[in-house]
Design a protein around this motif. Structure first.
Motif, PDB file in Angstrom:
ATOM      1  N   SER A  22      38.239  48.596  45.230  1.00 14.69           N
ATOM      2  CA  SER A  22      39.412  47.820  45.653  1.00 14.69           C
ATOM      3  C   SER A  22      39.595  47.899  47.156  1.00 14.69           C
ATOM      4  O   SER A  22      40.002  46.918  47.799  1.00 14.69           O
ATOM      5  CB  SER A  22      40.661  48.345  44.940  1.00 14.69           C
ATOM      6  OG  SER A  22      40.565  48.189  43.544  1.00 14.69           O
ATOM      7  N   CYS A  80      46.345  45.156  43.583  1.00 19.70           N
ATOM      8  CA  CYS A  80      45.076  44.433  43.495  1.00 19.70           C
ATOM      9  C   CYS A  80      44.533  44.175  44.904  1.00 19.70           C
ATOM     10  O   CYS A  80      45.197  44.425  45.908  1.00 19.70           O
ATOM     11  CB  CYS A  80      45.269  43.117  42.753  1.00 19.70           C
ATOM     12  SG  CYS A  80      46.305  41.919  43.636  1.00 19.70           S
ATOM     13  N   LYS A  81      43.311  43.643  44.963  1.00 21.74           N
ATOM     14  CA  LYS A  81      42.674  43.398  46.262  1.00 21.74           C
ATOM     15  C   LYS A  81      43.434  42.358  47.074  1.00 21.74           C
ATOM     16  O   LYS A  81      43.427  42.395  48.319  1.00 21.74           O
ATOM     17  CB  LYS A  81      41.223  42.967  46.069  1.00 21.74           C
ATOM     18  CG  LYS A  81      41.043  41.653  45.304  1.00 21.74           C
ATOM     19  CD  LYS A  81      39.567  41.335  45.116  1.00 21.74           C
ATOM     20  CE  LYS A  81      39.379  40.001  44.383  1.00 21.74           C
ATOM     21  NZ  LYS A  81      37.941  39.702  44.178  1.00 21.74           N
TER      22      LYS A  81
END
Length: 486
Positions: A22, A80-81
């Motif tokens: 990530s 999240c990314k």
């Protein structure tokens, strides 16, 4: 954006990543290329649309006061990314350019909301604000006399089950001592897992966790018999304390109940302060089913340490993430027992901001004294949070080393090794403390600490316990930027 003065650094943003994958993916999204309609508000929120593999861009919004995240992507990682990429863009002051203002195209602020965010972001932010503003009395269950009587009866039934589990565990420990430790390596872990399951059935999850840890010790290498005997003795002490809990002073009784995993009888003290995030790291349970995130805080006004725990189920990291080096104004409610360390974060008052100064440290002697004082309140306390400084790391190495004139007095590869230590730089104490491994990869943080020092003084935060001092974060002289070790 009007909150430009409280931007995080890229390192603080990447420290939020749940894993290396990530972190790398988020770094690739930290440029303006994939982003459109980005923006931010003075209340501490950023948002944007990120182009992905599908036809529709992902809607990403971050509440910096949490931090908390919302993204329309299907990822189960948290954050999240896309959230990481948006924060990196914000940290680099790239949101306005990404939104197109430099080209004369205003950012999308449709829906005319008070935050200036698009409707999909403002709806989520409004829900969070409403939940935070809701009175505590409205969020809690109001217990009447009948509920109180039912709670009392449930507590009595649980106490009886815990007592039965403790008695069974005492017999298991007695069998262990009677039969000796020599056969534990061959016996394996299964029997201890069965005992732990029995403690879960007895509604004593704290005992179950300690039993599981006890069962893993025979596979931990040289010196395991002594460590196993130590842990068995502490477990026996906890059992005896529960069996006599009615005769203990209330603070110690609260610690015993906390160690067994029982809910406190009363709410703890609430402290509003500006809390500096000193360290954050994850540990996995022996069976790998649970990830525990430990976040160490320090009140800038009160000087009080606080330990915030968060947990992640299998396959998912814990949800709470606070970058090291940030300061957040919030109310922390301390749980009774456990030497007054364990706390839950309550209402927050504005977004977090980087700390402008490094924390003040104490001598090694003061650190050891603080740990000893805490042990009187909680005999099962493995460590105490301490900021040491100024201190100098003394790297370990083979005994003897170099004699004067360059002659080597080492006798071979079997020569025992010295322990790494931290010593007071100003000679305030003759008690250097031994070091244990730092960070998630034990040992790597020690060399990192030596490299940062270069033979000079540092300020170091870590956990001081009976096995030594585990360094977690360091500050170089004159710098407010923390370096996470390991």
């Amino acid at each position: 954006m009007t909150e430009q003065g409280v931007r995080w650094t890229a390192e603080q943003v990447l420290a939020l990543a749940p894993d290396d994958a990530s972190r790398k993916a988020g770094a690739r999204l930290g440029g303006a290329g994939p982003w459109s309609q980005t923006g931010g508000s003075a209340s501490g929120a950023v948002w944007g649309l990120c182009k992905g593999s599908g036809s529709k861009p992902y809607r990403t919004v971050v509440d910096l006061s949490g931090p908390a995240y919302k993204c329309s992507c299907p990822s189960r990682k948290f954050p999240c990314k896309h959230a990481l990429g948006l924060l990196l863009l914000w940290a680099a002051e790239g949101l306005e350019d990404a939104a197109g203002t430099s080209a004369g195209r205003p950012a999308d602020t449709s829906a005319g909301t008070s935050t200036g965010a698009p409707d999909w972001a403002d709806e989520w932010l409004a829900e969070r604000a409403a939940k935070a503003a809701r009175p505590a009395a409205d969020r809690s269950d109001r217990a009447g006399p009948a509920d109180a009587e039912g709670a009392r009866k449930r507590a009595e039934r649980r106490a009886a089950r815990v007592g039965a589990g403790v008695t069974e565990l005492e017999q298991r420990l007695a069998d262990l001592v009677r039969g000796g430790l020599a056969g534990q390596e061959r016996a394996g872990y299964a029997a201890w897992e069965e005992t732990a399951a029995r403690m879960v059935d007895a509604q004593a999850p704290g005992l179950a966790a300690r039993v599981r840890e006890l069962g893993t010790i025979p596979s931990c290498g040289t010196g395991w018999p002594a460590r196993m005997l130590e842990e068995a003795a502490l477990l026996h002490l906890l059992d005896r304390a529960w069996l006599g809990v009615s005769g203990l002073p209330e603070p110690l009784a609260a610690t015993v109940r906390s160690r067994l995993g029982l809910q406190p009888r009363a709410e703890g003290e609430a402290v509003r302060d500006h809390w500096l995030v000193l360290a954050q790291y994850d540990t996995a349970s022996p069976d790998g089913r649970l990830t525990t995130r430990r976040i160490w805080l320090r009140g800038l006004a009160s000087g009080r340490p606080a330990l915030v725990l968060d947990f992640g189920p299998p396959g998912r990291p814990p949800g709470l993430a606070l970058p090291v080096g940030l300061v957040l104004e919030a109310e922390a409610r301390f749980r009774p027992g456990s030497a007054g360390l364990r706390a839950d974060l309550g209402e927050r008052f504005g977004p977090a901001a980087p700390c402008r100064t490094a924390p003040t440290g104490v001598s090694t002697a003061a650190a050891l004294e603080a740990y000893g004082t805490a042990l009187r309140e909680d005999p099962w306390l493995e460590s105490w949070p301490v900021v040491l400084g100024p201190v100098v790391p003394i790297p370990g190495g083979p005994q003897g080393g170099q004699r004067e004139g360059g002659q080597d007095d080492r006798e071979g590869p079997q020569q025992p090794h010295k322990t790494w230590q931290l010593a007071d730089a100003e000679g305030a104490s003759a008690l250097p403390v031994p070091l244990t491994g730092a960070g998630s990869r034990p040992g790597t943080g020690l060399w990192q600490l030596a490299a940062l020092s270069g033979g000079g003084p540092l300020t170091v935060f870590g956990e001081c316990g009976h096995r030594g001092f585990t360094p977690l974060t360091a500050w170089q002289p004159g710098s407010s930027e923390p370096v996470v070790l390991g």
